[in-house]
Write a protein that holds these residues in place. Structure first.
Motif, mmCIF file in Angstrom:
data_model
loop_
_atom_site.group_PDB
_atom_site.id
_atom_site.type_symbol
_atom_site.label_atom_id
_atom_site.label_comp_id
_atom_site.label_asym_id
_atom_site.label_seq_id
_atom_site.Cartn_x
_atom_site.Cartn_y
_atom_site.Cartn_z
ATOM 1 N N PHE A 26 -17.165 -46.807 23.433
ATOM 2 C CA PHE A 26 -17.003 -48.067 22.716
ATOM 3 C C PHE A 26 -18.141 -49.003 23.088
ATOM 4 O O PHE A 26 -18.504 -49.110 24.255
ATOM 5 N N TYR A 27 -18.660 -49.717 22.082
ATOM 6 C CA TYR A 27 -19.838 -50.565 22.260
ATOM 7 C C TYR A 27 -19.567 -51.986 21.781
ATOM 8 O O TYR A 27 -18.782 -52.197 20.855
ATOM 9 N N THR A 28 -20.251 -52.948 22.413
ATOM 10 C CA THR A 28 -20.179 -54.342 21.995
ATOM 11 C C THR A 28 -21.580 -54.924 21.927
ATOM 12 O O THR A 28 -22.470 -54.517 22.676
ATOM 13 N N LEU A 56 -19.762 -51.221 4.011
ATOM 14 C CA LEU A 56 -20.133 -49.917 4.560
ATOM 15 C C LEU A 56 -20.052 -49.895 6.081
ATOM 16 O O LEU A 56 -19.635 -48.896 6.675
ATOM 17 N N VAL A 57 -20.420 -50.991 6.731
ATOM 18 C CA VAL A 57 -20.424 -51.019 8.198
ATOM 19 C C VAL A 57 -19.214 -51.737 8.778
ATOM 20 O O VAL A 57 -19.070 -51.812 9.997
ATOM 21 N N LEU A 83 -17.104 -56.080 13.824
ATOM 22 C CA LEU A 83 -18.375 -56.802 13.726
ATOM 23 C C LEU A 83 -18.143 -58.241 13.281
ATOM 24 O O LEU A 83 -18.859 -59.146 13.707
ATOM 25 N N LYS A 84 -17.133 -58.465 12.445
ATOM 26 C CA LYS A 84 -16.823 -59.823 11.986
ATOM 27 C C LYS A 84 -16.356 -60.717 13.137
ATOM 28 O O LYS A 84 -16.397 -61.938 13.022
ATOM 29 N N GLN A 86 -17.410 -59.885 16.574
ATOM 30 C CA GLN A 86 -18.495 -59.851 17.555
ATOM 31 C C GLN A 86 -19.693 -60.716 17.159
ATOM 32 O O GLN A 86 -20.240 -61.445 17.994
ATOM 33 N N ILE A 87 -20.109 -60.626 15.905
ATOM 34 C CA ILE A 87 -21.333 -61.315 15.481
ATOM 35 C C ILE A 87 -21.228 -62.829 15.672
ATOM 36 O O ILE A 87 -22.138 -63.426 16.262
ATOM 37 N N PRO A 88 -20.153 -63.506 15.225
ATOM 38 C CA PRO A 88 -20.109 -64.958 15.445
ATOM 39 C C PRO A 88 -20.115 -65.343 16.926
ATOM 40 O O PRO A 88 -20.755 -66.321 17.307
ATOM 41 N N ARG A 89 -19.423 -64.560 17.769
ATOM 42 C CA ARG A 89 -19.405 -64.881 19.207
ATOM 43 C C ARG A 89 -20.785 -64.741 19.822
ATOM 44 O O ARG A 89 -21.215 -65.576 20.625
ATOM 45 N N VAL A 90 -21.508 -63.682 19.449
ATOM 46 C CA VAL A 90 -22.838 -63.462 20.010
ATOM 47 C C VAL A 90 -23.809 -64.530 19.506
ATOM 48 O O VAL A 90 -24.603 -65.078 20.278
#
Length: 193
Positions: A26-28, A56-57, A83-84, A86-90
């Motif tokens: 598992f990846y973040t 798709l992703v 991803l929805k 993870q992306i805002p947090r990063v």
């Protein structure tokens, strides 16, 4: 009879153990590591809103390009969170670092909501080739406090992978989002009071 039954059970257990599926990894995504240089503080409040990603992703499996018109989904290389999420947090963590502001979040905060910069991001392309590079193309807009027109931009980032595996691929995605975050922070900085 009893010995043959025990032998049959032991053989069945050994067979099932040999057929066990491989372990999933598992990846973040991760925020950029804090730098040594002290940036001047930008006293602003920023809310990173919902992020859209290509369907798709938008799945647990990491999707990689296998050819011009082919992708593969690895059942054993997965995102630890959507991803929805993870992306805002990063992006919030990276923008906070770029602006040197503790008031950047992917979640609503207490305070004067009329004084909040609101960021919307639409990821148009989220593409990778193992051992080569990742490409992230994102449209973004920043609604600044007051009656000013929203600031908007497009960041297209191609980030090379530093190795052949999924670790290198995910690290390249993280670096790509750090670049997009810098673009957003640069747009906020001159607009801030």
């Amino acid at each position: 009879m009893r010995l043959s039954l025990l032998l049959a059970i032991a053989l069945a257990v050994a067979t099932l153990a040999g057929c066990a599926s491989p372990k999933a990894d598992f990846y973040t995504l991760s925020a950029e590591a804090p730098g040594d240089s002290a940036r001047p503080a930008t006293p602003v409040t920023v809310l990173i809103g919902a992020v859209s990603v290509p369907e798709l992703v938008d799945r647990p499996q990491i999707v990689v390009r296998a050819g011009a018109n082919q992708v593969t989904m690895n059942e054993f290389a997965r995102w630890a969170d959507s991803l929805k999420s993870q992306i805002p947090r990063v992006i919030a963590a990276d923008v906070a670092q770029d602006l040197n502001s503790p008031r950047v979040s992917a979640y609503p905060m207490a305070g004067d909501q009329a004084a909040v910069y609101r960021v919307q991001i639409d990821v148009q392309r989220f593409d990778a080739t193992l051992g080569d590079a990742v490409t992230v193309d994102a449209l973004w807009s920043v609604s600044s406090p007051g009656k000013r027109a929203p600031l908007s931009g497009r960041s297209t980032v191609r980030e090379p992978c530093s190795g052949a595996g999924y670790d290198a691929l995910v690290a390249a995605y993280s670096r790509a989002f750090a670049t997009i975050s810098r673009d957003i922070a640069t747009a906020i900085r001159p607009a801030s009071p």
